[in-house]
Design a protein around this motif. Structure first.
Motif, PDB file in Angstrom:
ATOM      1  N   GLN A  22       0.839  -1.190   0.000  1.00 21.55           N
ATOM      2  CA  GLN A  22       0.000   0.000   0.000  1.00 21.55           C
ATOM      3  C   GLN A  22       0.875   1.242   0.000  1.00 21.55           C
ATOM      4  O   GLN A  22       1.932   1.251   0.613  1.00 21.55           O
ATOM      5  CB  GLN A  22      -0.845   0.018   1.278  1.00 21.55           C
ATOM      6  CG  GLN A  22      -1.766  -1.171   1.431  1.00 21.55           C
ATOM      7  CD  GLN A  22      -2.935  -1.092   0.489  1.00 21.55           C
ATOM      8  OE1 GLN A  22      -3.601  -0.072   0.423  1.00 21.55           O
ATOM      9  NE2 GLN A  22      -3.173  -2.150  -0.259  1.00 21.55           N
ATOM     10  N   ASP A  79      -4.460   3.793   5.971  1.00 23.47           N
ATOM     11  CA  ASP A  79      -4.705   4.886   5.018  1.00 23.47           C
ATOM     12  C   ASP A  79      -4.168   6.226   5.526  1.00 23.47           C
ATOM     13  O   ASP A  79      -3.794   7.095   4.741  1.00 23.47           O
ATOM     14  CB  ASP A  79      -6.210   5.028   4.737  1.00 23.47           C
ATOM     15  CG  ASP A  79      -6.749   3.863   3.914  1.00 23.47           C
ATOM     16  OD1 ASP A  79      -5.933   3.116   3.332  1.00 23.47           O
ATOM     17  OD2 ASP A  79      -7.987   3.688   3.863  1.00 23.47           O
ATOM     18  N   THR A  80      -4.175   6.383   6.854  1.00 19.55           N
ATOM     19  CA  THR A  80      -3.692   7.649   7.419  1.00 19.55           C
ATOM     20  C   THR A  80      -2.184   7.653   7.626  1.00 19.55           C
ATOM     21  O   THR A  80      -1.611   8.655   8.051  1.00 19.55           O
ATOM     22  CB  THR A  80      -4.379   7.954   8.769  1.00 19.55           C
ATOM     23  OG1 THR A  80      -4.172   6.843   9.644  1.00 19.55           O
ATOM     24  CG2 THR A  80      -5.862   8.208   8.596  1.00 19.55           C
ATOM     25  N   ASN A 118      -8.298   2.135   7.922  1.00 18.43           N
ATOM     26  CA  ASN A 118      -8.204   3.586   8.067  1.00 18.43           C
ATOM     27  C   ASN A 118      -6.887   3.995   8.733  1.00 18.43           C
ATOM     28  O   ASN A 118      -6.299   5.027   8.369  1.00 18.43           O
ATOM     29  CB  ASN A 118      -9.402   4.116   8.866  1.00 18.43           C
ATOM     30  CG  ASN A 118      -9.500   5.633   8.794  1.00 18.43           C
ATOM     31  OD1 ASN A 118      -9.594   6.309   9.796  1.00 18.43           O
ATOM     32  ND2 ASN A 118      -9.446   6.198   7.592  1.00 18.43           N
ATOM     33  N   ALA A 125      -6.823  11.418   5.484  1.00 18.63           N
ATOM     34  CA  ALA A 125      -7.716  10.296   5.167  1.00 18.63           C
ATOM     35  C   ALA A 125      -8.429   9.764   6.412  1.00 18.63           C
ATOM     36  O   ALA A 125      -9.183   8.782   6.313  1.00 18.63           O
ATOM     37  CB  ALA A 125      -6.921   9.169   4.505  1.00 18.63           C
ATOM     38  N   GLY A 142       0.093   6.633   3.684  1.00 18.12           N
ATOM     39  CA  GLY A 142      -1.141   7.396   3.693  1.00 18.12           C
ATOM     40  C   GLY A 142      -0.977   8.830   4.114  1.00 18.12           C
ATOM     41  O   GLY A 142       0.107   9.299   4.409  1.00 18.12           O
ATOM     42  N   SER A 143      -2.127   9.521   4.149  1.00 18.78           N
ATOM     43  CA  SER A 143      -2.169  10.900   4.600  1.00 18.78           C
ATOM     44  C   SER A 143      -3.116  10.974   5.788  1.00 18.78           C
ATOM     45  O   SER A 143      -4.161  10.321   5.802  1.00 18.78           O
ATOM     46  CB  SER A 143      -2.686  11.782   3.465  1.00 18.78           C
ATOM     47  OG  SER A 143      -3.160  12.997   3.982  1.00 18.78           O
TER      48      SER A 143
END
Lengths: 179, 247
Positions: free
Chosen positions: B53, B206-207, B203, B60, B56-57
């Motif tokens: 993956q 994703d973050t 999540n 998100a 992430g940010s």
């Protein structure tokens, strides 16, 4: 060995250089988990300089909270030993003697690399070892290591001590033509 | 010959610095910046993607809703969304830190603490997920208070690093906080929180979460700040104060 090292470190410039390198390595080890936060905060003109400095200084406290006693100990040890290692390298080169061997160099590099792998909370997947193992799809291997990856930090300390010992011996050894 | 050896020394010295720099830069790049890596955390169901993956940010982060487990004022100026694992010793430490934060900032409504699940299945197989499910069941049967009572007690009793005897500890806590034992057992075995936990894990990833505890601090103006690891109280306080500057 210790006597020779102390003799070399009577030069204040060497003490300063070793301290600087130690501080840099230690800072990297402690702050690296929050490099994204620092990259976001530091250039932000809306945040006062005082707030930025206070945050950075407070993050150094994570040596107590984000490390085990063992990992904090070898992280500090690696930073100090690496500083000493570099200074001894420099002293040896400056003293115009023959170059240090590849084994010395390998031990020094191996010590730092191994130490970096062992830094921090490997058990929780926060740091570099878990990234490396994760990258090769072997993150679960960490759970099979008795110390959860901290073995690399201990190995780092051993290799750095070995490197320092070898360089010091070279420094002590008089340049003579062998029979 | 001597010059050659000296050159070797210089190369070795420069090499050690470069190697160290490359490792550190690589780690920073792949753990926090761009690039991709296999995730250390896996969801308990097959819904979790296993492919590498991208990092992430924090933007998100899923919005905080009334379905979240929230301690403090849900409308607080600053929200700290923590992704946590009951078997992680550093989450245990950070739980104490967050309770201290809430003691100082919770009463005046400045800070809300949002707890989300991030069990690291590869490092703490079976137990971390089982404890996450149990905490969700505690919320189902005991409401928000039930969730936080369970969570506080779980972090008191967990031996961490997958050493907790969950067959003893989980029922013990459920009994202590007064949950219906039959309904609790039914909930544990139902599998109905698997997707919820998988969504929390996704999540977290994703973050930008790559380990636990992982937190996203949301300021009054919606600015998000990443906070990685069990940072000390002083650092969390500084970040909260910094976020409140934008109030």
């Amino acid at each position: 060995m210790l006597k020779e090292i102390l003799k070399i470190f009577k030069d204040v410039r060497y003490v300063g250089l070793a301290s600087l390198i130690t501080f840099i390595i230690f800072s990297i080890a402690v702050l690296i988990p929050n490099v994204r936060l620092l990259i976001q905060i530091i250039p932000d003109l809306g945040i006062s300089l005082g707030s930025k400095l206070n945050l950075i200084i407070s993050l150094f406290g994570s040596i107590q909270t984000n490390f085990t006693i063992l990992s904090a100990s070898y992280t500090i040890a690696i930073a100090i030993l690496f500083g000493i290692n570099v200074v001894l390298f420099l002293h040896y080169i400056r003293s115009q003697r023959t170059g240090v061997s590849k084994i010395n160099g390998a031990a020094g590099i191996g010590g730092l690399v191994s130490g970096i792998f062992g830094i921090g909370c490997a058990a929780c997947g926060t740091f570099i070892l878990t990234w490396v193992l994760g990258f090769i799809g072997a993150a679960s291997l960490i759970s099979f290591l008795p110390l959860g990856g901290e073995e690399f930090g201990i190995l780092g300390v051993v290799l750095l001590i070995l490197s320092i010992r070898m360089i010091t011996r070279k420094i002590i050894k008089p340049q003579t033509c062998s029979v | 010959m001597e010059n050659s050896n000296q050159k070797t020394s210089n190369v070795m010295l420069a090499g050690s610095v470069v190697v160290a720099g490359l490792i550190i830069a690589g780690a920073v790049l792949f753990t926090n910046g761009g690039g991709g890596s296999n995730q250390i955390a896996q969801a308990p169901s097959d819904n979790q993607p296993q492919q590498p993956q991208p990092a992430g940010s924090t933007d998100a982060v899923n919005p905080v809703t009334d379905k979240d487990h929230i301690k403090g004022n849900p409308d607080a100026a600053v929200k700290i969304v923590e992704y946590s694992d009951f078997e992680c010793p550093f989450c245990q430490r950070f739980h104490g830190t967050m309770n201290k934060v809430m003691d100082e900032y919770g009463d005046n409504g400045d800070v809300a603490w949002v707890f989300r699940q991030f069990p690291l299945e590869q490092l703490h197989p079976v137990k971390a997920v089982a404890e996450a499910v149990a905490s969700e069941c505690a919320a189902e049967l005991g409401g928000n208070d039930g969730f936080w009572q369970f969570t506080d007690r779980m972090f008191e009793l967990t031996e961490t690093n997958n050493r907790t005897n969950i067959d003893v500890v989980i029922p013990q806590i459920a009994k202590e906080i007064g949950l219906d034992e039959v309904a609790f057992d039914e909930c544990l075995n139902s599998g109905r929180y698997d997707d919820h936990i998988a969504a929390d894990i996704q999540n977290a990833i994703d973050t930008g979460g790559r380990g636990t505890p992982w937190s996203v601090v949301i300021g009054p103006d919606g600015t998000t700040y990443p906070l990685n690891g069990a940072q000390p109280y002083a650092a969390v306080k500084q970040l909260i104060d910094l976020a409140l500057e934008n109030k």
